[in-house]
Design an enzyme around this catalytic site. Structure first.
Site, mmCIF file in Angstrom:
data_model
loop_
_atom_site.group_PDB
_atom_site.id
_atom_site.type_symbol
_atom_site.label_atom_id
_atom_site.label_comp_id
_atom_site.label_asym_id
_atom_site.label_seq_id
_atom_site.Cartn_x
_atom_site.Cartn_y
_atom_site.Cartn_z
ATOM 1 N N ARG A 160 -15.452 8.429 -0.139
ATOM 2 C CA ARG A 160 -16.219 8.276 -1.380
ATOM 3 C C ARG A 160 -17.693 7.969 -1.094
ATOM 4 O O ARG A 160 -18.330 7.195 -1.782
ATOM 5 C CB ARG A 160 -15.657 7.147 -2.253
ATOM 6 N N SER A 240 -11.376 5.946 -11.018
ATOM 7 C CA SER A 240 -11.296 4.702 -10.227
ATOM 8 C C SER A 240 -12.608 3.945 -10.353
ATOM 9 O O SER A 240 -13.672 4.500 -10.075
ATOM 10 C CB SER A 240 -11.066 5.022 -8.760
ATOM 11 N N GLU A 333 -17.244 1.934 -7.711
ATOM 12 C CA GLU A 333 -17.223 3.335 -7.298
ATOM 13 C C GLU A 333 -18.234 4.168 -8.091
ATOM 14 O O GLU A 333 -19.017 4.906 -7.495
ATOM 15 C CB GLU A 333 -15.790 3.858 -7.461
HETATM 16 N N1 EPU Z 1 -0.725 0.430 -7.289
HETATM 17 C C1 EPU Z 1 -0.332 -0.816 -7.672
HETATM 18 N N2 EPU Z 1 -0.171 -1.068 -9.007
HETATM 19 C C2 EPU Z 1 -0.385 -0.103 -9.917
HETATM 20 C C3 EPU Z 1 -0.798 1.176 -9.543
HETATM 21 C C4 EPU Z 1 -0.962 1.421 -8.189
HETATM 22 O O1 EPU Z 1 -0.099 -1.705 -6.870
HETATM 23 O O2 EPU Z 1 -0.230 -0.399 -11.093
HETATM 24 C C5 EPU Z 1 -0.904 0.700 -5.862
HETATM 25 C C6 EPU Z 1 0.381 1.215 -5.279
HETATM 26 O O3 EPU Z 1 0.553 0.604 -4.034
HETATM 27 C C7 EPU Z 1 0.119 2.692 -5.140
HETATM 28 C C8 EPU Z 1 -1.319 2.632 -4.744
HETATM 29 O O4 EPU Z 1 -1.863 1.681 -5.642
HETATM 30 O O5 EPU Z 1 0.933 3.274 -4.173
HETATM 31 C C9 EPU Z 1 -2.037 3.924 -4.800
HETATM 32 O O6 EPU Z 1 -2.161 4.420 -6.129
HETATM 33 P P1 EPU Z 1 -2.773 5.888 -6.324
HETATM 34 O O7 EPU Z 1 -1.908 6.923 -5.694
HETATM 35 O O8 EPU Z 1 -3.143 6.109 -7.758
HETATM 36 O O9 EPU Z 1 -4.069 5.854 -5.414
HETATM 37 P P2 EPU Z 1 -5.362 4.942 -5.499
HETATM 38 O O10 EPU Z 1 -5.658 4.494 -4.103
HETATM 39 O O11 EPU Z 1 -5.236 3.897 -6.507
HETATM 40 C C10 EPU Z 1 -6.961 6.918 -4.967
HETATM 41 C C11 EPU Z 1 -8.247 7.442 -5.502
HETATM 42 C C12 EPU Z 1 -8.016 8.279 -6.757
HETATM 43 C C13 EPU Z 1 -7.073 9.418 -6.384
HETATM 44 C C14 EPU Z 1 -5.769 8.845 -5.831
HETATM 45 C C15 EPU Z 1 -4.850 9.912 -5.308
HETATM 46 C C16 EPU Z 1 -9.982 5.861 -4.841
HETATM 47 C C17 EPU Z 1 -10.933 4.808 -5.274
HETATM 48 N N3 EPU Z 1 -9.184 6.365 -5.781
HETATM 49 O O12 EPU Z 1 -6.463 6.022 -5.947
HETATM 50 O O13 EPU Z 1 -9.254 8.813 -7.153
HETATM 51 O O14 EPU Z 1 -6.802 10.244 -7.493
HETATM 52 O O15 EPU Z 1 -6.072 7.978 -4.708
HETATM 53 O O16 EPU Z 1 -5.323 10.408 -4.114
HETATM 54 O O17 EPU Z 1 -9.962 6.228 -3.677
HETATM 55 C C18 EPU Z 1 -11.160 8.495 -8.578
HETATM 56 O O18 EPU Z 1 -11.847 8.421 -7.552
HETATM 57 O O19 EPU Z 1 -11.663 8.391 -9.720
HETATM 58 C C19 EPU Z 1 -9.699 8.653 -8.445
HETATM 59 C C20 EPU Z 1 -8.901 8.641 -9.498
#
Ligand code: EPU
Length: 338
Positions: A160, A240, A333
């Site tokens: 990012r 995010s 972000e």
């Molecule tokens: N989780 C929780 N509680 C929740 C939801 C999620 O604990 O209520 C934890 C879980 O451990 C889950 C983990 O968060 O496994 C990961 O969740 P997710 O797959 O949504 O990934 P993220 O790390 O939260 C990142 C990106 C997203 C992208 C997804 C999928 C960043 C800041 N965000 O989110 O990007 O879509 O991975 O690859 O890196 C964005 O940048 O706007 C964005 C949505």
């Protein structure tokens, strides 16, 4: 033509008025804008579709909106196609159009809001793929008005992060992104490294002999995103709101003991910011018109008439809670524009 006092569209639905806005459809337009900015001492900033910004009520300087949205083939061989895309093109539309042409590689990046020009700024990434992997170069117009092709290496991509993000913080001279060049594959080779995606195809940790097609991967990504992430048209948000912190092994160990599940990332560890926010008790919480999305606490919602300051105060409270509990700083972000 320069427009004054223009209301700026943004996916957080914040009321924001820009003093001056110009639409840019060519290199000549960009050069004119730079000249105008210099003559009037206006700072120039590019704004795409407003999906990754927090816009303050008044935005000064000259906001440049690039309208050029053509897609053209620069070269093509048996294995790859290289395309130039105008910065004004909608990202998801581009992903769909490339898949329709049987050009592969962008499928995991389906449904990411925003424009093509904004994509390299934050090195958009999702489900195990980043734009950096497919980007050949970025066409920019520099402060001296010269058109310049920046290679992928020049863009200094990170998680990012990019040269463009840092440039914006450190320089007052403009750097207008007019378009990007991408290299895509003509041979389907899907990336199923992300757990949620493997689960969608019933893969678990096992290899399967028949892999899904890139279009099926795109469809699965769309389904996962729709299930987890709120549609900005219904629940205004900027995706995010915080980056996932990247930490040294010692800190990661400490967080592990506190309930988080860090995972290896280069030589360090990445921690899910969503999980830290969740463990700090913020999931689904709301203060006035700002709230944390119940299915994905990394996303902040404007439930009505929230101001940029309300959103930033709410984010600040989350950052404070997470710091008190984990001694880890969450970094914003989206960029703040004032
Ligand atoms: N989780 C929780 N509680 C929740 C939801 C999620 O604990 O209520 C934890 C879980 O451990 C889950 C983990 O968060 O496994 C990961 O969740 P997710 O797959 O949504 O990934 P993220 O790390 O939260 C990142 C990106 C997203 C992208 C997804 C999928 C960043 C800041 N965000 O989110 O990007 O879509 O991975 O690859 O890196 C964005 O940048 O706007 C964005 C949505």
């Amino acid at each position: 033509m320069i427009h004054s006092d223009v209301s700026l569209e943004n996916t957080l639905a914040l009321h924001s008025l820009a003093s001056h806005v110009v639409d840019i459809g060519s290199v000549g337009d960009a050069q004119d804008a730079i000249e105008f900015g210099q003559a009037n001492d206006f700072e120039l900033r590019c704004l795409g579709e407003g999906s990754n910004v927090i816009l303050m009520p008044r935005v000064s300087g000259l906001i440049c909106r690039v309208t050029q949205a053509d897609v053209c083939i620069l070269s093509s061989d048996e294995d790859t196609v290289t395309i130039a895309v105008g910065a004004g093109k909608n990202w998801h539309e581009l992903v769909q159009e490339t898949l329709d042409q049987n050009w592969f590689g962008l499928e995991n990046l389906s449904l990411i809001p925003g424009s093509v020009g904004a994509a390299p700024v934050q090195n958009i990434g999702a489900y195990g793929v980043e734009i950096a992997e497919h980007l050949v170069s970025v066409d920019v117009v520099r402060a001296d008005g010269a058109l310049h092709k920046m290679s992928a290496a020049d863009c200094e991509f990170g998680y990012r992060d990019s040269f463009f993000k840092r440039y914006g913080r450190a320089n007052s001279g403009p750097l207008l992104i007019l378009g990007v060049t991408l290299r895509l594959s003509k041979r389907p080779a899907v990336n199923l490294s992300y757990g949620d995606l493997r689960k969608a195809f019933g893969l678990g940790n096992m290899k399967r002999s028949v892999l899904p097609s890139p279009q099926q991967v795109a469809d699965a990504v769309v389904t996962i995103r729709r299930g987890k992430l709120p549609d900005p048209a219904e629940y205004p948000n900027a995706g995010s709101f915080f980056k996932n912190p990247v930490l040294d092994p010692k800190t990661a160990d400490r967080l592990h003991e506190l309930g988080s599940k860090p995972y290896p990332f280069n030589d360090e560890f990445k921690v899910s910011a969503a999980q830290l926010i969740d463990l700090s008790g913020w999931k689904g919480r709301r203060q006035g018109d700002v709230g944390c999305w119940p299915q994905q606490p990394l996303v902040l919602i404007n439930y009505g008439q929230a101001t940029a300051q309300n959103v930033l105060d709410f984010a600040n409270d989350i950052q404070r809670s997470v710091f008190e509990k984990f001694q880890v700083e969450l970094e914003l972000e989206p960029s703040v524009l004032s």
